[in-house]
Design a protein around this motif. Structure first.
Motif, PDB file in Angstrom:
ATOM      1  N   SER A 136       0.823  -1.215   0.000  1.00 26.18           N
ATOM      2  CA  SER A 136       0.000   0.000   0.000  1.00 26.18           C
ATOM      3  C   SER A 136       0.856   1.264   0.000  1.00 26.18           C
ATOM      4  O   SER A 136       0.322   2.378  -0.049  1.00 26.18           O
ATOM      5  N   MET A 137       2.174   1.090   0.080  1.00 25.58           N
ATOM      6  CA  MET A 137       3.136   2.193   0.061  1.00 25.58           C
ATOM      7  C   MET A 137       2.849   3.204   1.172  1.00 25.58           C
ATOM      8  O   MET A 137       2.861   4.412   0.950  1.00 25.58           O
ATOM      9  N   ILE A 138       2.548   2.689   2.362  1.00 20.82           N
ATOM     10  CA  ILE A 138       2.277   3.565   3.511  1.00 20.82           C
ATOM     11  C   ILE A 138       3.377   3.445   4.566  1.00 20.82           C
ATOM     12  O   ILE A 138       3.205   3.885   5.692  1.00 20.82           O
ATOM     13  N   LEU A 139       4.508   2.851   4.163  1.00 20.01           N
ATOM     14  CA  LEU A 139       5.585   2.606   5.109  1.00 20.01           C
ATOM     15  C   LEU A 139       6.813   3.410   4.699  1.00 20.01           C
ATOM     16  O   LEU A 139       7.263   3.336   3.550  1.00 20.01           O
ATOM     17  N   SER A 140       7.352   4.185   5.631  1.00 18.46           N
ATOM     18  CA  SER A 140       8.599   4.901   5.356  1.00 18.46           C
ATOM     19  C   SER A 140       9.780   3.945   5.491  1.00 18.46           C
ATOM     20  O   SER A 140       9.645   2.837   6.029  1.00 18.46           O
ATOM     21  N   ALA A 141      10.944   4.389   5.040  1.00 15.67           N
ATOM     22  CA  ALA A 141      12.154   3.561   5.158  1.00 15.67           C
ATOM     23  C   ALA A 141      12.465   3.271   6.622  1.00 15.67           C
ATOM     24  O   ALA A 141      12.838   2.150   6.978  1.00 15.67           O
ATOM     25  N   GLU A 142      12.315   4.269   7.482  1.00 14.95           N
ATOM     26  CA  GLU A 142      12.620   4.080   8.899  1.00 14.95           C
ATOM     27  C   GLU A 142      11.619   3.128   9.548  1.00 14.95           C
ATOM     28  O   GLU A 142      11.990   2.289  10.378  1.00 14.95           O
ATOM     29  N   GLN A 143      10.344   3.241   9.179  1.00 12.23           N
ATOM     30  CA  GLN A 143       9.335   2.320   9.710  1.00 12.23           C
ATOM     31  C   GLN A 143       9.608   0.895   9.240  1.00 12.23           C
ATOM     32  O   GLN A 143       9.487  -0.060  10.006  1.00 12.23           O
ATOM     33  N   TYR A 144       9.986   0.760   7.965  1.00 13.05           N
ATOM     34  CA  TYR A 144      10.339  -0.567   7.429  1.00 13.05           C
ATOM     35  C   TYR A 144      11.477  -1.180   8.232  1.00 13.05           C
ATOM     36  O   TYR A 144      11.436  -2.370   8.609  1.00 13.05           O
ATOM     37  N   LEU A 145      12.497  -0.376   8.527  1.00 14.91           N
ATOM     38  CA  LEU A 145      13.649  -0.903   9.258  1.00 14.91           C
ATOM     39  C   LEU A 145      13.245  -1.338  10.663  1.00 14.91           C
ATOM     40  O   LEU A 145      13.667  -2.404  11.136  1.00 14.91           O
ATOM     41  N   ARG A 146      12.430  -0.532  11.343  1.00 12.87           N
ATOM     42  CA  ARG A 146      11.989  -0.896  12.695  1.00 12.87           C
ATOM     43  C   ARG A 146      11.184  -2.193  12.674  1.00 12.87           C
ATOM     44  O   ARG A 146      11.375  -3.064  13.538  1.00 12.87           O
ATOM     45  N   HIS A 147      10.284  -2.332  11.704  1.00 17.01           N
ATOM     46  CA  HIS A 147       9.500  -3.568  11.588  1.00 17.01           C
ATOM     47  C   HIS A 147      10.410  -4.775  11.338  1.00 17.01           C
ATOM     48  O   HIS A 147      10.193  -5.855  11.904  1.00 17.01           O
ATOM     49  N   THR A 148      11.415  -4.595  10.493  1.00 17.78           N
ATOM     50  CA  THR A 148      12.312  -5.704  10.151  1.00 17.78           C
ATOM     51  C   THR A 148      13.157  -6.113  11.353  1.00 17.78           C
ATOM     52  O   THR A 148      13.394  -7.310  11.585  1.00 17.78           O
ATOM     53  N   VAL A 149      13.603  -5.141  12.128  1.00 11.46           N
ATOM     54  CA  VAL A 149      14.353  -5.460  13.347  1.00 11.46           C
ATOM     55  C   VAL A 149      13.476  -6.262  14.310  1.00 11.46           C
ATOM     56  O   VAL A 149      13.920  -7.256  14.902  1.00 11.46           O
ATOM     57  N   GLN A 150      12.212  -5.860  14.457  1.00 13.60           N
ATOM     58  CA  GLN A 150      11.291  -6.600  15.323  1.00 13.60           C
ATOM     59  C   GLN A 150      11.104  -8.035  14.830  1.00 13.60           C
ATOM     60  O   GLN A 150      11.066  -8.983  15.633  1.00 13.60           O
ATOM     61  N   LEU A 151      10.995  -8.198  13.522  1.00 11.42           N
ATOM     62  CA  LEU A 151      10.892  -9.552  12.951  1.00 11.42           C
ATOM     63  C   LEU A 151      12.113 -10.385  13.311  1.00 11.42           C
ATOM     64  O   LEU A 151      11.992 -11.563  13.677  1.00 11.42           O
ATOM     65  N   ASN A 152      13.280  -9.788  13.217  1.00 11.34           N
ATOM     66  CA  ASN A 152      14.525 -10.512  13.457  1.00 11.34           C
ATOM     67  C   ASN A 152      14.784 -10.790  14.935  1.00 11.34           C
ATOM     68  O   ASN A 152      15.675 -11.573  15.273  1.00 11.34           O
ATOM     69  N   MET A 153      14.014 -10.163  15.806  1.00  9.77           N
ATOM     70  CA  MET A 153      14.125 -10.419  17.241  1.00  9.77           C
ATOM     71  C   MET A 153      13.179 -11.516  17.717  1.00  9.77           C
ATOM     72  O   MET A 153      13.416 -12.137  18.752  1.00  9.77           O
ATOM     73  N   ARG A 154      12.088 -11.744  16.985  1.00  5.78           N
ATOM     74  CA  ARG A 154      10.960 -12.503  17.513  1.00  5.78           C
ATOM     75  C   ARG A 154      11.321 -13.911  17.988  1.00  5.78           C
ATOM     76  O   ARG A 154      10.926 -14.320  19.104  1.00  5.78           O
ATOM     77  N   LEU A 155      12.041 -14.683  17.204  1.00  9.63           N
ATOM     78  CA  LEU A 155      12.387 -16.047  17.625  1.00  9.63           C
ATOM     79  C   LEU A 155      13.186 -16.036  18.921  1.00  9.63           C
ATOM     80  O   LEU A 155      12.953 -16.847  19.824  1.00  9.63           O
ATOM     81  N   PHE A 156      14.118 -15.098  19.019  1.00 14.27           N
ATOM     82  CA  PHE A 156      15.027 -15.054  20.157  1.00 14.27           C
ATOM     83  C   PHE A 156      14.312 -14.585  21.426  1.00 14.27           C
ATOM     84  O   PHE A 156      14.654 -15.009  22.532  1.00 14.27           O
ATOM     85  N   LEU A 157      13.311 -13.729  21.259  1.00 14.53           N
ATOM     86  CA  LEU A 157      12.543 -13.274  22.420  1.00 14.53           C
ATOM     87  C   LEU A 157      11.751 -14.405  23.070  1.00 14.53           C
ATOM     88  O   LEU A 157      11.325 -14.283  24.217  1.00 14.53           O
ATOM     89  N   SER A 158      11.559 -15.509  22.345  1.00 17.98           N
ATOM     90  CA  SER A 158      10.853 -16.666  22.912  1.00 17.98           C
ATOM     91  C   SER A 158      11.529 -17.187  24.174  1.00 17.98           C
ATOM     92  O   SER A 158      10.886 -17.834  25.011  1.00 17.98           O
ATOM     93  N   PHE A 159      12.824 -16.900  24.306  1.00 18.36           N
ATOM     94  CA  PHE A 159      13.595 -17.456  25.417  1.00 18.36           C
ATOM     95  C   PHE A 159      13.676 -16.510  26.618  1.00 18.36           C
ATOM     96  O   PHE A 159      14.314 -16.860  27.622  1.00 18.36           O
ATOM     97  N   THR A 160      13.047 -15.357  26.532  1.00 18.66           N
ATOM     98  CA  THR A 160      13.108 -14.407  27.638  1.00 18.66           C
ATOM     99  C   THR A 160      12.672 -15.015  28.974  1.00 18.66           C
ATOM    100  O   THR A 160      13.318 -14.768  30.007  1.00 18.66           O
ATOM    101  N   PRO A 161      11.608 -15.829  29.018  1.00 21.38           N
ATOM    102  CA  PRO A 161      11.226 -16.429  30.308  1.00 21.38           C
ATOM    103  C   PRO A 161      12.309 -17.322  30.917  1.00 21.38           C
ATOM    104  O   PRO A 161      12.276 -17.597  32.123  1.00 21.38           O
ATOM    105  N   MET A 162      13.275 -17.783  30.092  1.00 25.37           N
ATOM    106  CA  MET A 162      14.320 -18.656  30.599  1.00 25.37           C
ATOM    107  C   MET A 162      15.551 -17.889  31.090  1.00 25.37           C
ATOM    108  O   MET A 162      16.471 -18.485  31.656  1.00 25.37           O
ATOM    109  N   ILE A 163      15.585 -16.584  30.835  1.00 25.64           N
ATOM    110  CA  ILE A 163      16.717 -15.762  31.263  1.00 25.64           C
ATOM    111  C   ILE A 163      16.568 -15.439  32.744  1.00 25.64           C
ATOM    112  O   ILE A 163      15.465 -15.171  33.228  1.00 25.64           O
ATOM    113  N   GLU A 164      17.675 -15.450  33.479  1.00 23.46           N
ATOM    114  CA  GLU A 164      17.627 -15.108  34.897  1.00 23.46           C
ATOM    115  C   GLU A 164      17.054 -13.713  35.085  1.00 23.46           C
ATOM    116  O   GLU A 164      17.394 -12.778  34.344  1.00 23.46           O
TER     117      GLU A 164
END
Length: 289
Positions: A136-164
């Motif tokens: 829909s071309m409603i995403l700026s470059a900076e918004q795209y980057l923030r969304h992509t960083v969140q995507l790249n964090m998601r699997l790893f955040l699954s382990f947060t409950p296991m962190i001390e």
């Protein structure tokens, strides 16, 4: 602490001549993986084996997702080599992802199969939302980057409950910076050619600032590599991304200064050094701190 060796452990599952001969694979998520391994294993010696297993399978799933993401989706009729590359990436992505079921089930980690499966489903929903906004071309470059960083964090955040508990906030803040660093490094590589650059950070950033004729040529994909490089230089795309790499490194260094646990500080410093070394090897020496 046992040395970090996840990339070596992953090689039997990722190194195949057929794949390497006919297509390029995205890099292994080494920075995020190293970070996960450090936090999962920071405790009793009994945690070490679980830390290696969980980091390995998460890296393989991430590689599978990234491999599918790297498939060329241009509408033109593909030539034989491109068609083969596409097919191999589909198969390779499925293959890498399938190992997490096998390896976890073999160690009777059934609960973790469910946790990672949920995370993969979440990633797919997040990607669908991202693609919809981009179409829909409603995403700026900076918004795209923030969304992509969140995507790249998601699997790893699954382990947060296991962190001390005392280290959870540090883990999440470092994961955000390591994820941004690795994402930005990929965006720098992605912008090197006109095909891969489409819908990436540099492409969106140029579209935001381009003159009408430049914008038209970009949207119609009527631009060669030489002119694309000129546009990137004109609108300082690589410089903007390089500044973000510097920013992530400075943020990581700042977070490490607050770490009082000497063992944890030493391990995290080694992870940062490894990140910087990989950056230099990849040819991005210009961003050296």
């Amino acid at each position: 602490m046992k040395p970090y060796r996840i990339p070596q452990l992953a090689k039997p599952y990722t190194d195949y001549d057929m794949i390497q001969r006919h297509t390029d694979l995205p890099p292994f998520s080494d920075g995020r993986g190293h970070l996960l391994y450090i936090f999962l294993s920071h405790g009793s010696p009994a945690d070490l084996k679980g830390a290696e297993l969980f980091t390995l399978v998460t890296g393989l799933v991430q590689l599978g997702l990234d491999t599918h993401e790297s498939i060329d989706r241009t509408q033109e009729e593909p030539h034989r080599d491109l068609m083969r590359s596409r097919q191999l990436k589909v198969l390779a992505g499925d293959y890498f992802s399938s190992w997490f079921y096998h390896l976890l089930a073999k160690r009777e980690q059934i609960e973790m199969v469910g946790i990672l499966s949920t995370a993969v489903a979440d990633v797919n929903v997040m990607k669908a939302n991202l693609y919809s906004k981009m179409k829909s071309m409603i995403l700026s470059a900076e918004q795209y980057l923030r969304h992509t960083v969140q995507l790249n964090m998601r699997l790893f955040l699954s382990f947060t409950p296991m962190i001390e508990e005392p280290f959870k906030e540090l883990w999440e803040r470092l994961l955000a910076e390591f994820s941004q660093y690795e994402t930005v490094l990929l965006e720098l590589r992605r912008g090197d050619d006109t095909v891969n650059a489409v819908d990436g950070y540099c492409y969106l950033k140029v579209l935001e600032s381009a003159a009408e004729d430049e914008r038209r040529r970009l949207l119609e994909k009527d631009i060669d590599l030489k002119d694309w490089k000129k546009l990137k230089m004109k609108y300082k795309c690589d410089s903007l991304l390089t500044d973000k790499l510097h920013g992530s490194i400075q943020s990581i260094q700042g977070l490490l200064q607050g770490v009082k646990d000497e063992s944890l500080f030493s391990e995290l410093s080694a992870a940062l050094d490894r990140l910087l070394l990989h950056m230099k090897i990849s040819g991005q020496a210009a961003v050296e701190g």
